[in-house]
Design a protein around this motif. Structure first.
Motif, PDB file in Angstrom:
ATOM      1  N   ILE A 230     -25.715 -59.493  43.111  1.00 41.64           N
ATOM      2  CA  ILE A 230     -26.240 -58.567  44.028  1.00 41.64           C
ATOM      3  C   ILE A 230     -25.212 -58.539  45.117  1.00 41.64           C
ATOM      4  CG2 ILE A 230     -27.890 -57.634  45.720  1.00 41.64           C
ATOM      5  CD1 ILE A 230     -30.014 -59.613  44.027  1.00 41.64           C
ATOM      6  N   THR A 231     -24.897 -59.504  45.760  1.00 41.27           N
ATOM      7  CA  THR A 231     -23.815 -59.432  46.791  1.00 41.27           C
ATOM      8  C   THR A 231     -22.425 -59.230  46.292  1.00 41.27           C
ATOM      9  OG1 THR A 231     -23.262 -61.916  46.375  1.00 41.27           O
ATOM     10  CG2 THR A 231     -25.128 -61.348  48.248  1.00 41.27           C
ATOM     11  N   GLY A 232     -22.218 -59.351  45.048  1.00 45.16           N
ATOM     12  CA  GLY A 232     -20.706 -59.054  44.641  1.00 45.16           C
ATOM     13  C   GLY A 232     -20.743 -57.254  44.395  1.00 45.16           C
ATOM     14  N   TRP A 233     -21.932 -56.674  43.967  1.00 47.27           N
ATOM     15  CA  TRP A 233     -21.876 -55.218  43.999  1.00 47.27           C
ATOM     16  C   TRP A 233     -21.954 -54.657  45.251  1.00 47.27           C
ATOM     17  CZ3 TRP A 233     -20.267 -52.645  40.023  1.00 47.27           C
ATOM     18  CH2 TRP A 233     -20.552 -53.174  38.729  1.00 47.27           C
ATOM     19  N   LEU A 234     -22.524 -55.446  46.286  1.00 47.03           N
ATOM     20  CA  LEU A 234     -22.497 -54.907  47.342  1.00 47.03           C
ATOM     21  C   LEU A 234     -21.131 -54.917  48.194  1.00 47.03           C
ATOM     22  CD1 LEU A 234     -26.002 -56.574  49.096  1.00 47.03           C
ATOM     23  CD2 LEU A 234     -25.414 -54.194  48.314  1.00 47.03           C
ATOM     24  N   GLU A 235     -20.306 -55.991  47.838  1.00 47.79           N
ATOM     25  CA  GLU A 235     -18.884 -55.982  48.187  1.00 47.79           C
ATOM     26  C   GLU A 235     -18.187 -54.791  47.681  1.00 47.79           C
ATOM     27  OE1 GLU A 235     -17.336 -59.720  47.466  1.00 47.79           O
ATOM     28  OE2 GLU A 235     -19.006 -60.906  48.752  1.00 47.79           O
ATOM     29  N   ALA A 236     -18.472 -54.583  46.482  1.00 46.17           N
ATOM     30  CA  ALA A 236     -17.707 -53.305  45.760  1.00 46.17           C
ATOM     31  C   ALA A 236     -18.263 -51.957  46.113  1.00 46.17           C
ATOM     32  CB  ALA A 236     -18.073 -53.557  44.274  1.00 46.17           C
ATOM     33  N   ASN A 237     -19.185 -51.923  47.286  1.00 43.20           N
ATOM     34  CA  ASN A 237     -19.681 -50.765  48.115  1.00 43.20           C
ATOM     35  C   ASN A 237     -20.675 -49.831  46.982  1.00 43.20           C
ATOM     36  OD1 ASN A 237     -20.416 -48.986  50.085  1.00 43.20           O
ATOM     37  ND2 ASN A 237     -18.356 -47.915  49.734  1.00 43.20           N
ATOM     38  N   GLN A 238     -21.499 -50.661  46.471  1.00 41.23           N
ATOM     39  CA  GLN A 238     -22.472 -50.101  45.429  1.00 41.23           C
ATOM     40  C   GLN A 238     -23.867 -50.329  45.920  1.00 41.23           C
ATOM     41  OE1 GLN A 238     -21.619 -48.128  42.630  1.00 41.23           O
ATOM     42  NE2 GLN A 238     -19.748 -48.080  43.322  1.00 41.23           N
TER      43      GLN A 238
ATOM     44  N   HIS B 122     -35.901 -38.279  48.714  1.00 37.03           N
ATOM     45  CA  HIS B 122     -34.714 -39.146  48.399  1.00 37.03           C
ATOM     46  C   HIS B 122     -33.443 -38.172  48.385  1.00 37.03           C
ATOM     47  CE1 HIS B 122     -37.408 -42.588  46.757  1.00 37.03           C
ATOM     48  NE2 HIS B 122     -37.385 -42.621  48.303  1.00 37.03           N
ATOM     49  N   ASN B 123     -33.580 -36.910  48.469  1.00 37.53           N
ATOM     50  CA  ASN B 123     -32.349 -35.699  48.342  1.00 37.53           C
ATOM     51  C   ASN B 123     -31.361 -36.308  49.430  1.00 37.53           C
ATOM     52  OD1 ASN B 123     -33.535 -34.383  46.082  1.00 37.53           O
ATOM     53  ND2 ASN B 123     -34.574 -33.059  47.525  1.00 37.53           N
ATOM     54  N   VAL B 124     -31.840 -36.630  50.394  1.00 36.13           N
ATOM     55  CA  VAL B 124     -30.792 -36.989  51.489  1.00 36.13           C
ATOM     56  C   VAL B 124     -29.773 -38.300  51.386  1.00 36.13           C
ATOM     57  CG1 VAL B 124     -32.205 -36.057  53.468  1.00 36.13           C
ATOM     58  CG2 VAL B 124     -32.505 -38.499  52.756  1.00 36.13           C
ATOM     59  N   LEU B 125     -30.265 -39.043  50.436  1.00 33.06           N
ATOM     60  CA  LEU B 125     -29.527 -40.065  49.883  1.00 33.06           C
ATOM     61  C   LEU B 125     -28.344 -39.887  48.915  1.00 33.06           C
ATOM     62  CD1 LEU B 125     -32.345 -42.637  48.823  1.00 33.06           C
ATOM     63  CD2 LEU B 125     -30.834 -42.862  50.949  1.00 33.06           C
ATOM     64  N   LEU B 126     -28.470 -38.439  48.361  1.00 32.26           N
ATOM     65  CA  LEU B 126     -27.185 -38.018  47.576  1.00 32.26           C
ATOM     66  C   LEU B 126     -25.985 -37.916  48.527  1.00 32.26           C
ATOM     67  CD1 LEU B 126     -29.107 -35.454  45.350  1.00 32.26           C
ATOM     68  CD2 LEU B 126     -28.129 -37.629  44.435  1.00 32.26           C
ATOM     69  N   SER B 127     -25.988 -37.134  49.650  1.00 33.38           N
ATOM     70  CA  SER B 127     -24.962 -37.257  50.212  1.00 33.38           C
ATOM     71  C   SER B 127     -24.292 -38.370  50.892  1.00 33.38           C
ATOM     72  CB  SER B 127     -25.164 -36.126  51.298  1.00 33.38           C
ATOM     73  OG  SER B 127     -26.183 -36.456  52.496  1.00 33.38           O
ATOM     74  N   VAL B 128     -25.192 -39.227  51.245  1.00 33.99           N
ATOM     75  CA  VAL B 128     -24.791 -40.654  51.811  1.00 33.99           C
ATOM     76  C   VAL B 128     -24.292 -41.362  50.852  1.00 33.99           C
ATOM     77  CG1 VAL B 128     -26.073 -43.004  52.511  1.00 33.99           C
ATOM     78  CG2 VAL B 128     -27.072 -40.592  53.349  1.00 33.99           C
ATOM     79  N   PHE B 129     -24.496 -41.658  49.632  1.00 36.52           N
ATOM     80  CA  PHE B 129     -23.736 -42.345  48.625  1.00 36.52           C
ATOM     81  C   PHE B 129     -22.766 -41.637  48.120  1.00 36.52           C
ATOM     82  CE2 PHE B 129     -28.279 -44.271  48.050  1.00 36.52           C
ATOM     83  CZ  PHE B 129     -28.127 -45.328  48.858  1.00 36.52           C
ATOM     84  N   GLU B 130     -22.789 -40.228  47.916  1.00 35.89           N
ATOM     85  CA  GLU B 130     -21.729 -39.465  47.347  1.00 35.89           C
ATOM     86  C   GLU B 130     -20.542 -39.213  48.306  1.00 35.89           C
ATOM     87  OE1 GLU B 130     -19.387 -37.965  44.463  1.00 35.89           O
ATOM     88  OE2 GLU B 130     -21.111 -39.302  44.284  1.00 35.89           O
ATOM     89  N   GLU B 131     -21.051 -38.778  49.510  1.00 35.72           N
ATOM     90  CA  GLU B 131     -20.101 -38.030  50.367  1.00 35.72           C
ATOM     91  C   GLU B 131     -19.989 -38.740  51.734  1.00 35.72           C
ATOM     92  OE1 GLU B 131     -21.325 -34.083  51.206  1.00 35.72           O
ATOM     93  OE2 GLU B 131     -21.539 -33.911  48.907  1.00 35.72           O
ATOM     94  N   GLY B 132     -20.779 -39.890  51.840  1.00 35.51           N
ATOM     95  CA  GLY B 132     -20.756 -40.624  53.150  1.00 35.51           C
ATOM     96  C   GLY B 132     -21.070 -40.106  54.610  1.00 35.51           C
ATOM     97  N   VAL B 133     -22.080 -39.054  54.231  1.00 34.80           N
ATOM     98  CA  VAL B 133     -22.594 -38.097  55.199  1.00 34.80           C
ATOM     99  C   VAL B 133     -24.083 -38.126  55.232  1.00 34.80           C
ATOM    100  CG1 VAL B 133     -22.702 -35.974  56.430  1.00 34.80           C
ATOM    101  CG2 VAL B 133     -20.536 -36.942  55.703  1.00 34.80           C
ATOM    102  N   LEU B 134     -24.771 -38.364  56.304  1.00 36.11           N
ATOM    103  CA  LEU B 134     -26.194 -38.413  56.369  1.00 36.11           C
ATOM    104  C   LEU B 134     -26.561 -36.962  57.174  1.00 36.11           C
ATOM    105  CD1 LEU B 134     -29.204 -39.048  55.894  1.00 36.11           C
ATOM    106  CD2 LEU B 134     -28.875 -40.592  58.011  1.00 36.11           C
ATOM    107  N   GLU B 135     -27.123 -35.961  56.442  1.00 32.16           N
ATOM    108  CA  GLU B 135     -27.731 -34.907  57.048  1.00 32.16           C
ATOM    109  C   GLU B 135     -29.167 -35.234  57.524  1.00 32.16           C
ATOM    110  OE1 GLU B 135     -27.347 -31.093  55.228  1.00 32.16           O
ATOM    111  OE2 GLU B 135     -25.290 -31.500  54.609  1.00 32.16           O
ATOM    112  N   ARG B 136     -29.412 -34.719  58.845  1.00 35.27           N
ATOM    113  CA  ARG B 136     -30.850 -34.902  59.520  1.00 35.27           C
ATOM    114  C   ARG B 136     -31.357 -33.625  59.371  1.00 35.27           C
ATOM    115  NH1 ARG B 136     -29.442 -38.774  64.514  1.00 35.27           N
ATOM    116  NH2 ARG B 136     -27.840 -37.452  64.864  1.00 35.27           N
ATOM    117  N   PRO B 137     -32.197 -33.142  58.482  1.00 37.97           N
ATOM    118  CA  PRO B 137     -32.900 -32.004  58.547  1.00 37.97           C
ATOM    119  C   PRO B 137     -33.907 -31.786  59.650  1.00 37.97           C
ATOM    120  CG  PRO B 137     -33.056 -32.729  56.222  1.00 37.97           C
ATOM    121  CD  PRO B 137     -32.417 -33.901  57.070  1.00 37.97           C
ATOM    122  N   GLY B 138     -34.242 -30.979  60.556  1.00 43.37           N
ATOM    123  CA  GLY B 138     -34.709 -30.596  61.581  1.00 43.37           C
ATOM    124  C   GLY B 138     -34.124 -30.818  62.945  1.00 43.37           C
ATOM    125  N   LYS B 139     -32.919 -31.670  62.745  1.00 42.35           N
ATOM    126  CA  LYS B 139     -31.989 -32.039  63.926  1.00 42.35           C
ATOM    127  C   LYS B 139     -31.228 -30.898  64.157  1.00 42.35           C
ATOM    128  CE  LYS B 139     -30.375 -35.550  66.675  1.00 42.35           C
ATOM    129  NZ  LYS B 139     -30.131 -34.751  67.978  1.00 42.35           N
TER     130      LYS B 139
END
Length: 339
Positions: free
Chosen positions: A71-79, A179-196
């Protein structure tokens, strides 16, 4: 002359009050902006120190260390790591231990059907008010009340901003739409906050942000199938019940019982796991050991298969709750035969 001096004092007095009013207005605006920019947090922070989340007790055998190392190995690989396995096998404790190993703050999130996007990223929580006094001429005052909504970040926003380790327990019990907001977090490195609204609608993901998710196997009730687009961005680590010696060590760590009692409980647990159609996890072994420590008088009473059967029947009966007394009798018979 006296009237002229009096008029000057009045004018000067109005000017001083006007200056003070403008200063107070500017101060209120700065305070509001400071809060809106997040430099002052309200409420309890979801951030926890790694030492605070480390499970206690937590047994470390070679099998546990090996699995945690993956687990920690994959985390180090940023997965992001998705732990999948049967209930009661220790996924949550393992996830928390792996999160603590990183030495970064930890954010905990528990999934269920009530979790939506706002529960992940944040929402407006009431409003903040302040008043402005404008004095145009002597004796004329215009008062304006300004209301601004206050935004409160929820666990995901805090974790990505602070570079924390997000432990999302029971991930698959939440609605996939959340969990749609997680797609941009893991793919593009950006979190969008709907409503803000405003320039800070998005958050750049901190380079130290990591995520560990836990889920039961898909055949469990209440488990939602998540979208493939998101699952493709995880690595899945299957967590099963540990080997016999590790289960014994886990039971020993939770309950003070003689070794022969612990061995009997773990042997019975593993036999029931093979013979019964219901799930018999390591958690059931711990619960049975706690019961046995009372009913067996800490090893000083009469210990036999009949007592062990009664204890395991009580522990496992809730899994067939509502099915009728005959079914409980059948369960007791099956347990007795397995033991």
């Amino acid at each position: 002359m006296a009237d002229d001096a009096s008029r000057k004092r009045k004018v000067r007095g109005r000017k001083i009050r006007s200056d003070q009013s403008r200063k107070e207005s500017r101060k209120a605006k700065k305070e509001l902006a400071r809060k809106a920019n997040g430099s002052e947090r309200t409420g309890d922070s979801p951030l926890s120190d790694p030492e605070e989340v480390t499970p206690e007790p937590f047994v470390e055998t070679d099998a546990v260390r090996s699995l945690r190392g993956r687990i920690t190995g994959w985390l180090e690989a940023n997965q992001p790591v998705h732990l999948i396995g049967p209930t009661g096998c220790g996924k949550t404790a393992l996830a928390l231990s792996a999160a603590a190993e990183r030495g970064r703050p930890v954010v905990w999130l528990n999934g269920d059907d009530a979790v939506d996007t706002a529960a992940l990223v944040g929402d407006h929580a009431g409003g903040e008010r302040y008043k402005e006094d404008d004095r145009f001429v002597g004796g004329v005052t215009k008062q304006t009340e300004i209301v601004r909504e206050r935004w409160v970040d929820n666990p995901l926003s805090v974790a990505v901003r602070e570079g924390a380790t997000l432990v999302y327990n029971e991930f698959s019990r939440s609605d996939p739409a959340a969990h749609n907001v997680l797609l941009s977090v893991f793919e593009e490195g950006v979190l969008e906050r709907p409503g803000k609204r405003g320039e800070d609608r998005t958050i750049d993901v901190h380079p130290e942000f990591r995520a560990i998710l836990t889920s039961n196997d898909v055949e469990y009730a209440g488990v939602h199938r998540q979208q493939d687009a998101l699952l493709d961005r995880f690595v899945g680590v299957q967590v099963d019940y540990y080997d016999e010696e590790t289960e014994r060590e886990i039971v020993r760590a939770h309950v003070d019982l003689p070794d022969e009692r612990v061995e009997a409980i773990v042997d019975a647990t593993r036999a029931l796991r093979d013979d019964l159609e219901i799930v018999v996890g390591t958690r059931a072994a711990i619960t049975a050991a706690k019961g046995l420590s009372v009913f067996d008088g800490q090893g000083n009473g009469e210990f036999n298969d009949e007592l062990l059967t009664k204890v395991f029947t009580d522990v496992l009966a809730p899994k067939i709750a509502g099915e009728g007394a005959d079914d409980v009798d059948d369960l007791r018979t099956e347990i007795g035969e397995a033991i």
